[in-house]
Motif scaffolding. Structure first.
Motif, PDB file in Angstrom:
ATOM      1  N   ASN A 446      -4.984   5.673  -1.929  1.00  0.00           N
ATOM      2  CA  ASN A 446      -4.562   4.713  -2.948  1.00  0.00           C
ATOM      3  C   ASN A 446      -3.357   5.202  -3.732  1.00  0.00           C
ATOM      4  O   ASN A 446      -2.559   4.412  -4.209  1.00  0.00           O
ATOM      5  N   CYS A 447      -3.247   6.520  -3.872  1.00  0.00           N
ATOM      6  CA  CYS A 447      -2.184   7.061  -4.709  1.00  0.00           C
ATOM      7  C   CYS A 447      -0.887   7.273  -3.921  1.00  0.00           C
ATOM      8  O   CYS A 447       0.198   7.064  -4.440  1.00  0.00           O
ATOM      9  N   THR A 449      -0.451   6.321  -0.362  1.00  0.00           N
ATOM     10  CA  THR A 449      -0.406   5.472   0.832  1.00  0.00           C
ATOM     11  C   THR A 449      -0.668   6.234   2.145  1.00  0.00           C
ATOM     12  O   THR A 449      -0.709   5.632   3.202  1.00  0.00           O
ATOM     13  N   ARG A 452      -3.126   4.927   5.072  1.00  0.00           N
ATOM     14  CA  ARG A 452      -3.461   3.536   4.798  1.00  0.00           C
ATOM     15  C   ARG A 452      -3.352   2.656   6.044  1.00  0.00           C
ATOM     16  O   ARG A 452      -4.014   1.636   6.142  1.00  0.00           O
ATOM     17  N   CYS A 520     -11.388  -7.012  -2.973  1.00  0.00           N
ATOM     18  CA  CYS A 520     -10.039  -6.692  -2.524  1.00  0.00           C
ATOM     19  C   CYS A 520      -9.929  -7.008  -1.031  1.00  0.00           C
ATOM     20  O   CYS A 520     -10.880  -7.473  -0.409  1.00  0.00           O
ATOM     21  N   SER A 521      -8.770  -6.733  -0.482  1.00  0.00           N
ATOM     22  CA  SER A 521      -8.536  -7.090   0.921  1.00  0.00           C
ATOM     23  C   SER A 521      -9.365  -6.232   1.867  1.00  0.00           C
ATOM     24  O   SER A 521      -9.420  -6.488   3.059  1.00  0.00           O
TER      25      SER A 521
END
Lengths: 805, 116
Positions: A446-447, A449, A452, A520-521
């Motif tokens: 999250n911080c 990428t 991801r 979220c997605s």
């Protein structure tokens, strides 16, 4: 311009040509190069002969330097010519075809010869070695006429040859003089595990057998042993070892024992004559593996280019067996000896054995079976003589995703790219961990990428956390939650859906206290899947919780257009269908038409507003090329046409695709059916692969040819085509019920273990229950393209583009 | 938005009733492409239909609360402000919307404003 020096290379193989290639880069124009080779081929990768024999590669595929390379580099190449004489005073070599060439520098890279046991009858037809492309061709030809082979020698080469015979459809016995195979690379437990794995593949072992005589008239018919027993054979391959090929060197008066003696700069006892590769003897060792030959070649090239170089001081060797379905690694000094201690891990459930031998706080050798992912890291530690006194001993053998691999990332420089998809470096990740106090892969993702996109670097990110945080990081401590919206794991959520009778995505998030009201997605599609899996009949799919491709039933492309892949059962089509596809493609101005890897036709570059009209005209079902669903069932032509086929793979593939089309699964599912073990449909790397064998079908589970290639595990062998469907139903339903959303079967099989999955599907009561639930799930599916064509609302909500004026 | 109300051209777009919740609608007007959303709350939001990262079409993204996730590489974009959420950065153009007699209107900048 100064006169070029003349360099002659005798031996057109891997070691010599590699040295020359290296030299040409270091000192272009310094030498005029002439190469002699006895074989008719350009330089090829002898190591890959096993793949040629196994049918996975063609001869052309293994050529390292094609003939053009020689021309481009101005090298004079004499193939099919054997150098028979060296005049060390006049500095010339002469070939069997009478060519004489003078040299300023001479490299001997004559390699080695297979050792042929001088048994009575060894001169009969059908007795051979396994060393060259020619040998390979003979073996392939023989397999067409003969049924039974014997390989004498249970070493690396022998086993690879034997595996090749199995692939060629021959029965094969491996004869070995000891009671353990590959004893030079493996200790006893690993050797026995290997033997078992190979027996499962169909290899037969005759151990502690000493060959006495080859029997037969003109052609071999069998092999007689010292104990009087006889094994039948139409072909005998001797793979008992190699001998340095030093005939030429000896004749010229070079010092040999038994290889050509060289010093640390690969110089022989005669000035201006060098030797490299398997024919060379360096500090009492002649190497038969490629890595040392290349290391020697590098030193030789620098020396000849007059570039400063460290001397060659010998190599630590390692071996990997190139037999599919078996992972074996061996390196360094792996035998227990005085002053050594070992760390062993032996997991009989997963078929994994690992042993690391340690002396004076340094790792000196390792044997790995079943899981060889530590091999590279251990070899590095062996080569670098890493002091392990400060390391936790058990951590040395932890699997790649564990903290043990942290030493691998420790050596990387800060600008090393960890996440190739998003271009995130080690430095970025480490500073984020430190500065922002991150403690999990999810937080790093999250911080920064990193991880991801494809997720392939997650193990490395985990290693970096371990490396940066030290012992305070425990990759297993943090519960794996669905996403950062919740503290709940997949299992907890599915359990809640079942026990609390939850029926909507919003309801799940509400009842379980989601942090973001609408998720979220990541979690929304997962919840939508779990709800549909638990209640296939009553759940109403939430299209707003579907990822674009699954909502639109087409694959979105980078420019916002879509690709359309109609279903083509088993990859089989007909002229009328092809014409229709062609006409539709023309009518809609489809810019690109491409064949997919799954044997279908992809129409690329379609505007979203054209999708439904195009589907209507195609009048074919959706191929689900976009979905977490069954994609295709790839097939070979099978017994209907193929002279090797033993099963009707096309018919079975079509039946399977018709049975499972439209099925939602945790991640995409690819299947294949091959009509014989040549496996032309690539059944070994599919989520479920079916292979016709004599009298039945083998089912392979959890294969993957994608991000992380994994060979499928043999799930079961069945007799009838009905059973294929039945076992596949049970297997896929069990995957649907226990898989995490997004988890491919390769990961799932690895997580649960093939033995467990096999136990479930082979238990008749459980299998019937799974099949019944699968039947329910399949009974309610509808073709989504047809649904869109028939519904004005769907067309308007999803595919309409409003043009304002 | 810095564009003042009086500098906008209100263009009649679609019927509010016929808009599906949390499902973007692609709207084109004089070379501009807008993604229009009707959120769960019933609120309307319109943004430029191109993600600042790699031009992903945002109308097809998953909508959660007041955010849309780009379908290409999962950038999270705050619909009212157009700001890309951390750890990514960037922003997309936002458009004003209004609802009159069941019809959704989108406010485009006047042509001369676009030219300046």
């Amino acid at each position: 311009m100064t006169q070029k020096e003349k360099l002659v290379l005798v031996g057109n193989g891997m070691a010599g040509v590699n040295a020359v290639e290296h030299l040409l880069k270091l000192a272009p124009g310094k030498y005029e190069v002439t190469i002699f080779g006895s074989e008719p081929h350009p330089n090829y990768n002898r190591i890959l002969l096993s793949y040629v024999l196994a049918g996975d590669s063609k001869v052309d595929d293994i050529v390292i330097h094609p003939f053009e390379w020689y021309t481009t580099n101005g090298i004079t190449l004499h193939t099919n010519q054997t150098v028979t004489d060296i005049d060390i005073t006049a500095q010339t070599v002469t070939s069997d075809k009478g060519i004489t060439v003078s040299y300023d520098k001479l490299i001997l890279a004559t390699g080695s010869n297979p050792f042929m046991i001088p048994l009575p009858g060894a001169d009969k037809e059908g007795v051979m070695a396994y060393r060259t492309i020619r040998d390979c061709e003979i073996m392939i030809d023989s397999a067409k006429k003969y049924k039974k082979a014997i390989v004498i020698g249970g070493g690396l080469l022998g086993l690879e040859a034997a595996r090749g015979f199995l692939n060629l459809g021959m029965k094969v016995d491996v004869v070995h003089i000891l009671d353990t195979i590959m004893e030079r690379q493996l200790d006893r437990p690993a050797s026995k595990m290997l033997q078992e794995a190979l027996e499962d593949q169909g290899m037969n072992f005759l151990l502690e057998k000493q060959s006495a005589e080859i029997i037969g008239d003109k052609r071999v018919t069998g092999l007689k042993f010292k104990d009087g027993t006889v094994a039948e054979a139409d072909l005998i391959v001797m793979a008992v070892g190699i001998r340095p090929n030093v005939e030429l060197a000896k004749k010229a008066g070079l010092e040999c024992n038994p290889g050509i003696i060289v010093n640390d700069y690969l110089q022989t006892s005669v000035p201006n004559v060098y030797a490299v590769g398997e024919c060379a003897m360096h500090r009492g060792v002649a190497y038969g593996l490629v890595a040392p030959l290349y290391e020697q070649g590098a030193v030789l090239a620098k020396h000849l280019a007059s570039v400063e170089t460290a001397p060659y001081e010998g190599s630590v060797v390692y071996t990997k067996l190139k037999v599919s379905g078996v992972d074996v690694f061996s390196g360094g000094q792996f035998v227990d000896a005085e002053g050594t201690k070992a760390i062993r891990v032996h997991d009989e459930f997963s078929g994994i054995y690992k042993k690391v031998v340690i002396k004076d706080n340094k790792i000196i050798g390792a044997v790995l079976f079943g899981d060889t992912s530590d091999g590279t890291r251990l070899m590095q530690m062996i080569r670098e003589e890493t002091d392990i006194s400060g390391m936790e001993k058990t951590a040395i053998l932890k699997d790649n995703s564990g903290s043990g691999a942290a030493s691998g990332v420790a050596d990387m420089s800060d600008d090393t790219i960890i996440c190739g998809c998003n271009g995130v470096t080690k430095g970025t990740i480490c500073s984020a961990i430190k500065e922002q106090g991150l403690t999990s892969v999810e937080e790093v993702k999250n911080c920064t990428t990193a991880s991801r996109s494809c997720g392939g670097c997650k193990p490395l990110v985990s290693d970096l956390l371990a490396y940066t945080l030290g012992t305070s990081y425990d990759k297993n401590a943090a519960k794996e939650t669905i996403c950062s919206c919740t503290e709940h794991s997949r299992d907890e959520v599915v359990e809640a859906i079942r026990s609390k009778g939850l029926t909507h995505v919003r309801e799940v998030m509400n009842v379980l206290g989601w942090k973001n009201e609408e998720g979220c997605s990541k979690c929304r599609p997962a919840l939508n899947y779990y709800l549909g899996m638990v209640n296939p009949e009553s759940y109403r799919d939430d299209s707003t919780s579907r990822f674009v491709n699954e909502r639109m039933h087409a694959n979105i492309q980078k420019d916002g257009t879509y690709s359309v892949v109609p279903r083509m059962y088993g990859g089989v089509t007909n002229p009328a269908e092809l014409k229709r596809i062609a006409e539709v493609a023309e009518r809609f101005n489809v810019p690109t038409v491409k064949l997919t890897g799954g044997q279908r036709i992809d129409l690329l570059g379609v505007k979203k507003e054209d999708l439904t009209a195009m589907w209507e005209e195609l009048d074919m079902p959706s191929g689900y090329a976009y979905g977490k669903a069954l994609r295709t069932v790839k097939t070979c032509v099978g017994e209907e046409f193929c002279r090797f086929g033993t099963g009707d793979s096309m018919a079975v593939g079509i039946a399977m695709e018709k049975r499972f089309e439209r099925l939602n699964t945790p991640a995409k599912v690819k299947m294949a059916v091959s009509g014989c073990p040549r496996n032309c449909a690539e059944s070994g790397i599919k989520d479920l692969g079916v292979v016709s064998v004599d009298g039945g079908w083998e089912l392979y589970a959890g294969g993957n040819g994608g991000v992380k290639v994994r060979v499928g595990d043999l799930l079961t062998t069945v007799k009838t085509e009905q059973e294929i469907i039945e076992y596949t139903e049970a297997y896929l339903q069990y995957y649907r019920e226990t898989g995490k959303y997004g988890e491919r079967t390769s990961e799932w099989v690895h997580r649960l273990g093939i033995d467990h999955i096999r136990d479930v599907v082979q238990d008749e009561a459980k299998r019937k229950e799974l099949c019944a639930r699968m039947d329910t799930a399949l009974s309610v599916t509808k073709d989504p393209w047809r649904a869109a064509i028939d519904s004005k609302k769907i067309r308007q909500d999803l595919y309409e583009v409003v043009e304002l004026t | 938005m810095s564009v003042k109300e009086e500098q906008l051209v209100w263009v009649e777009a679609v019927s509010y009733e016929e808009l599906a919740f949390n499902t973007g609608k692609t709207i084109r007007y004089q070379g501009e492409e807008v993604a229009l959303f009707k959120l769960s709350s019933g609120k309307l939001q319109a943004i430029q239909n191109r993600c600042p990262h790699k031009d992903g079409v945002l109308a097809e993204g998953i909508v959660c609360d007041e955010h849309v996730f780009c379908p290409m590489h999962d950038r999270k974009i705050h619909l009212p402000s157009g700001l890309v959420q951390l750890p990514d950065t960037g922003c997309v153009k936002t458009y004003s919307t209004k609802l009159q007699d069941g019809i959704v209107y989108i406010g485009f900048a006047k042509a001369e404003e676009l030219a300046s």
